[in-house]
Design an enzyme around this catalytic site. Structure first.
Site, PDB file in Angstrom:
ATOM      1  N   GLY A  87     -36.594 -39.297  78.709  1.00 20.56           N
ATOM      2  CA  GLY A  87     -35.164 -39.120  78.910  1.00 20.56           C
ATOM      3  C   GLY A  87     -34.554 -40.259  79.705  1.00 20.56           C
ATOM      4  CB  SER A  88     -31.005 -41.110  80.279  1.00 23.93           C
ATOM      5  OG  SER A  88     -30.580 -39.886  80.850  1.00 23.93           O
ATOM      6  CB  THR A  89     -33.295 -39.241  84.834  1.00 30.38           C
ATOM      7  OG1 THR A  89     -31.940 -38.831  84.594  1.00 30.38           O
ATOM      8  CG2 THR A  89     -33.477 -39.434  86.335  1.00 30.38           C
ATOM      9  CG  ASP A 143     -39.683 -35.338  82.294  1.00 25.04           C
ATOM     10  OD1 ASP A 143     -38.776 -36.176  82.054  1.00 25.04           O
ATOM     11  OD2 ASP A 143     -40.225 -34.643  81.409  1.00 25.04           O
ATOM     12  N   GLY A 144     -37.195 -35.883  84.267  1.00 23.94           N
ATOM     13  CA  GLY A 144     -35.846 -35.394  84.524  1.00 23.94           C
ATOM     14  C   GLY A 144     -35.693 -33.950  84.088  1.00 23.94           C
ATOM     15  CE  LYS A 156     -38.934 -31.463  81.532  1.00 27.73           C
ATOM     16  NZ  LYS A 156     -38.145 -32.728  81.341  1.00 27.73           N
ATOM     17  CD  GLU A 165     -39.732 -33.565  78.328  1.00 30.54           C
ATOM     18  OE1 GLU A 165     -39.040 -34.584  78.439  1.00 30.54           O
ATOM     19  OE2 GLU A 165     -39.242 -32.419  78.208  1.00 30.54           O
ATOM     20  CE  LYS A 183     -27.892 -34.324  83.552  1.00 31.12           C
ATOM     21  NZ  LYS A 183     -29.107 -35.056  83.208  1.00 31.12           N
TER      22      LYS A 183
END
Length: 298
Positions: A87-89, A143-144, A156, A165, A183
């Site tokens: 993901g983006s984070t 992980d984000g 998620k 994940e 979030k």
């Protein structure tokens, strides 16, 4: 001198107030709270960067970069087996692992990626990769998350990697979650659809079965993900297919889920459901980037 520059810079940051003060508090004033590491100084913002921040608030990507880098600097050590999120984070955490391995600050680290996209990013950075087949025990996974409630239950799977994940992160001694403040929520459900990965075989039957579960019936609208599996926004005419060859149903709730663990149990016990995006009781620590700097929830 440094004192003069500190004073001048603080005066020049009044327009964005707590954002920049938060950066000072996290990176400088509270440095004694960080574990001693040989690469800690590389996390400081340069004076040029701080001057740029003084004219504008931090962007969401800058916040993601801050928590991504901090998660690695605080929790990854040489010799570890590390789970790399998707993901983006999580992208920034993977980036930081690669940087520290290249510099020699980290050594003898092997990583397990949670998606094809993360695998490709890690390979491009020269990060040594292994799988759960050879390394079933991880020291840490980072992980984000798409949503985090006050009990640290997570949603998620917005990026479609929920199965891999969860398989990786459930094997980690520590699961570090990295998010920006947007979030955080009071309850899961209304703010982000709950993804459910299902088998393509008789998928319409499985969708109906899921919709009729006690914790879901009349409370959510199931929607088959179309286009790219890495986005829960319909962006194509074909059914989205995950890295594992499955489909995803996104459950859109109008109201807060009253018992996320119970819903997770019902979904897990449904034949045809491969995995769901409720990560309940798994997070060790959540690192949050917000308007007042970086803080943690546990």
């Amino acid at each position: 001198n440094d004192d003069t520059r500190h004073s001048s810079m603080i005066k020049n940051t009044r327009r964005v107030g707590s954002v920049i003060v938060g950066c000072f508090a996290t990176r400088l004033t509270r440095i004694r709270c960080f574990p001693s590491t040989p690469y800690l100084q590389s996390t400081f913002f340069s004076w040029k960067e701080i001057r740029n921040m003084s004219t504008t608030a931090l962007t969401q990507n800058e916040l993601k970069r801050m928590v991504g880098y901090k998660s690695v600097e605080d929790h990854v050590r040489s010799g570890m087996v590390v789970g790399l999120g998707t993901g983006s984070t999580a992208y920034f955490a993977v980036e930081r692992v690669g940087q520290l391995l290249k510099s020699g600050a980290l050594q003898n680290v092997v990583c397990i990626p949670t998606s094809i996209k993360t695998k490709e990013q890690a390979e491009s950075l020269g990060i040594p990769l292994v799988t759960l087949d050879t390394h079933s025990k991880l020291d840490v996974a980072i992980d984000g998350a798409d949503e985090v409630d006050p009990s640290l239950n997570l949603v998620k799977g917005g990026g479609g990697a929920l199965l891999r994940e969860k398989m990786v992160e459930v094997c980690a001694d520590k699961f570090i979650v990295i998010v920006d403040e947007s979030k955080l929520c009071e309850g899961l459900g209304p703010g982000f659809p709950i993804p459910v990965e299902i088998t393509p075989f008789c998928h319409e039957h499985t969708m109906r079965t899921v919709a009729n579960l006690p914790s879901i019936q009349g409370k959510a609208t199931p929607q088959l993900r179309m286009g790219s599996s890495s986005s829960n926004k319909s962006d194509g005419d074909n059914i989205a297919v995950t890295d594992n060859g499955n489909y995803i149903v996104d459950l859109h709730f109008d109201e807060t889920i009253t018992d996320a663990p119970q819903m997770a149990l019902e979904l897990k016990n449904t034949v045809g459901v491969v995995e769901h995006g409720l990560f309940c009781g798994m997070a060790t620590l959540v690192i949050v980037a917000g308007s007042d700097g970086i803080y943690t929830k546990e």
